[in-house]
Design an enzyme around this catalytic site. Sequence first.
Site, PDB file in Angstrom:
ATOM      1  N   MET A   1       0.257  11.519  -0.814  1.00 53.11           N
ATOM      2  CA  MET A   1      -0.109  12.818  -0.242  1.00 53.11           C
ATOM      3  C   MET A   1       0.394  14.098  -0.979  1.00 53.11           C
ATOM      4  SD  MET A   1      -0.184  11.776   3.721  1.00 53.11           S
ATOM      5  CE  MET A   1      -0.594  10.098   4.223  1.00 53.11           C
TER       6      MET A   1
ATOM      7  N   HIS B   1       0.836  -1.143  -0.009  1.00 57.17           N
ATOM      8  CA  HIS B   1      -0.154   0.089  -0.153  1.00 57.17           C
ATOM      9  C   HIS B   1       0.931   0.976  -0.028  1.00 57.17           C
ATOM     10  CE1 HIS B   1      -3.965   1.910   1.043  1.00 57.17           C
ATOM     11  NE2 HIS B   1      -3.118   2.921   1.634  1.00 57.17           N
TER      12      HIS B   1
ATOM     13  N   ASP C   1       0.934   5.308  -0.053  1.00 55.25           N
ATOM     14  CA  ASP C   1       0.239   6.506   0.376  1.00 55.25           C
ATOM     15  C   ASP C   1       0.697   7.706  -0.068  1.00 55.25           C
ATOM     16  OD1 ASP C   1      -2.039   5.432   1.948  1.00 55.25           O
ATOM     17  OD2 ASP C   1      -0.378   5.122   3.556  1.00 55.25           O
TER      18      ASP C   1
ATOM     19  N   MET D   1     -12.032   4.522   4.655  1.00 58.86           N
ATOM     20  CA  MET D   1     -11.109   5.169   5.703  1.00 58.86           C
ATOM     21  C   MET D   1     -11.545   5.049   7.008  1.00 58.86           C
ATOM     22  SD  MET D   1      -8.586   6.021   3.645  1.00 58.86           S
ATOM     23  CE  MET D   1      -7.607   6.693   4.888  1.00 58.86           C
TER      24      MET D   1
HETATM   25  C1  DX5 Z   1      -3.620   7.293   6.256  1.00 58.00           C
HETATM   26  C2  DX5 Z   1      -3.122   6.600   5.081  1.00 58.00           C
HETATM   27  C3  DX5 Z   1      -3.172   5.004   5.620  1.00 58.00           C
HETATM   28  C4  DX5 Z   1      -2.011   4.942   7.012  1.00 58.00           C
HETATM   29  C5  DX5 Z   1      -2.263   3.552   7.630  1.00 58.00           C
HETATM   30  O1  DX5 Z   1      -3.866   8.468   5.526  1.00 58.00           O
HETATM   31  O2  DX5 Z   1      -3.964   6.559   4.021  1.00 58.00           O
HETATM   32  O3  DX5 Z   1      -2.619   4.078   4.880  1.00 58.00           O
HETATM   33  O4  DX5 Z   1      -0.720   4.900   6.534  1.00 58.00           O
HETATM   34  O5  DX5 Z   1      -1.355   3.679   8.904  1.00 58.00           O
HETATM   35  P1  DX5 Z   1      -1.783   2.901   9.952  1.00 58.00           P
HETATM   36  O6  DX5 Z   1      -2.266   1.348   9.743  1.00 58.00           O
HETATM   37  O7  DX5 Z   1      -0.775   3.195  11.127  1.00 58.00           O
HETATM   38  O8  DX5 Z   1      -3.294   3.774  10.737  1.00 58.00           O
HETATM   39 ZN    ZN Z   2      -3.734   4.798   2.714  1.00 56.34          ZN
END
Ligand code: DX5
Ligand code: ZN
Length: 216
Positions: A36, A32, A34, A136
């Site tokens: 941003m 996964h 992420d 989410m």
């Molecule tokens: C949050 C991200 C998640 C995050 C999850 O904005 O989209 O993917 O990295 O991290 P944990 O599992 O630590 O909540």
């Molecule tokens: Zn994520």
Amino acid sequence: MTKVAPSILSADFSCLKDEVEKVISAGADYVHIDVMDGTFVPEITLGALIVKSIRPVTDAVFDVHLMVEHPETQIESFAKAGADIITFHVEAARHPHRVIQAIKAAGCRAGICLNPGTPLTMVEELINDIDMVVIMSVNPGYGGQKFIPNSLKKISRLKAMLLEAGSHAEIEVDGGVTTANCNELARAGADVLVAGSAVYKAQNVVEAIKALHCEK
Ligand code: DX5
Ligand code: ZN
């Protein structure tokens, strides 16, 4: 069994190759990633260049989570960089159906993410066009946040909605997933569990991923 998608957001970026290899050899199903942009969410993380640089490390599915405004502008570069799944936030897209078409045209699986405050109806008309819905279970922007309990009911309601519509979309749960709440999430209907801190901060990564592979 649920699939496990470790989020590299919690990895040590100074040795990203090793960090990716570590979770794959420990049994992860997806990686996964992420993304941003500092606008849709406060932080800036990584771009397509990083995806491209870790693509040769593994054949595993790269699950790219776009937390960006104007996701339509990013599809091509992430697809070219090696994304297998691209998910984007419905809150950031004015024409989500068009974004889905663009992701598929780029050769990737397409998914839509819903923030905790976004109702399931925002995705209802699109569930037969997509491969994944991401619930989410924290507000996006940071790893290591606490799971929002209402997400559990939302997962069950989404599961019922998908069954009724005959949709094949996977339900991915992202945020605050732990070895303590994963079984409940699986029972509610989760197919894929994203786990950042629960995997990367675990004493034993193999054991953590094993525990996150839950019976559905
Ligand atoms: C949050 C991200 C998640 C995050 C999850 O904005 O989209 O993917 O990295 O991290 P944990 O599992 O630590 O909540
Ligand atoms: Zn994520």
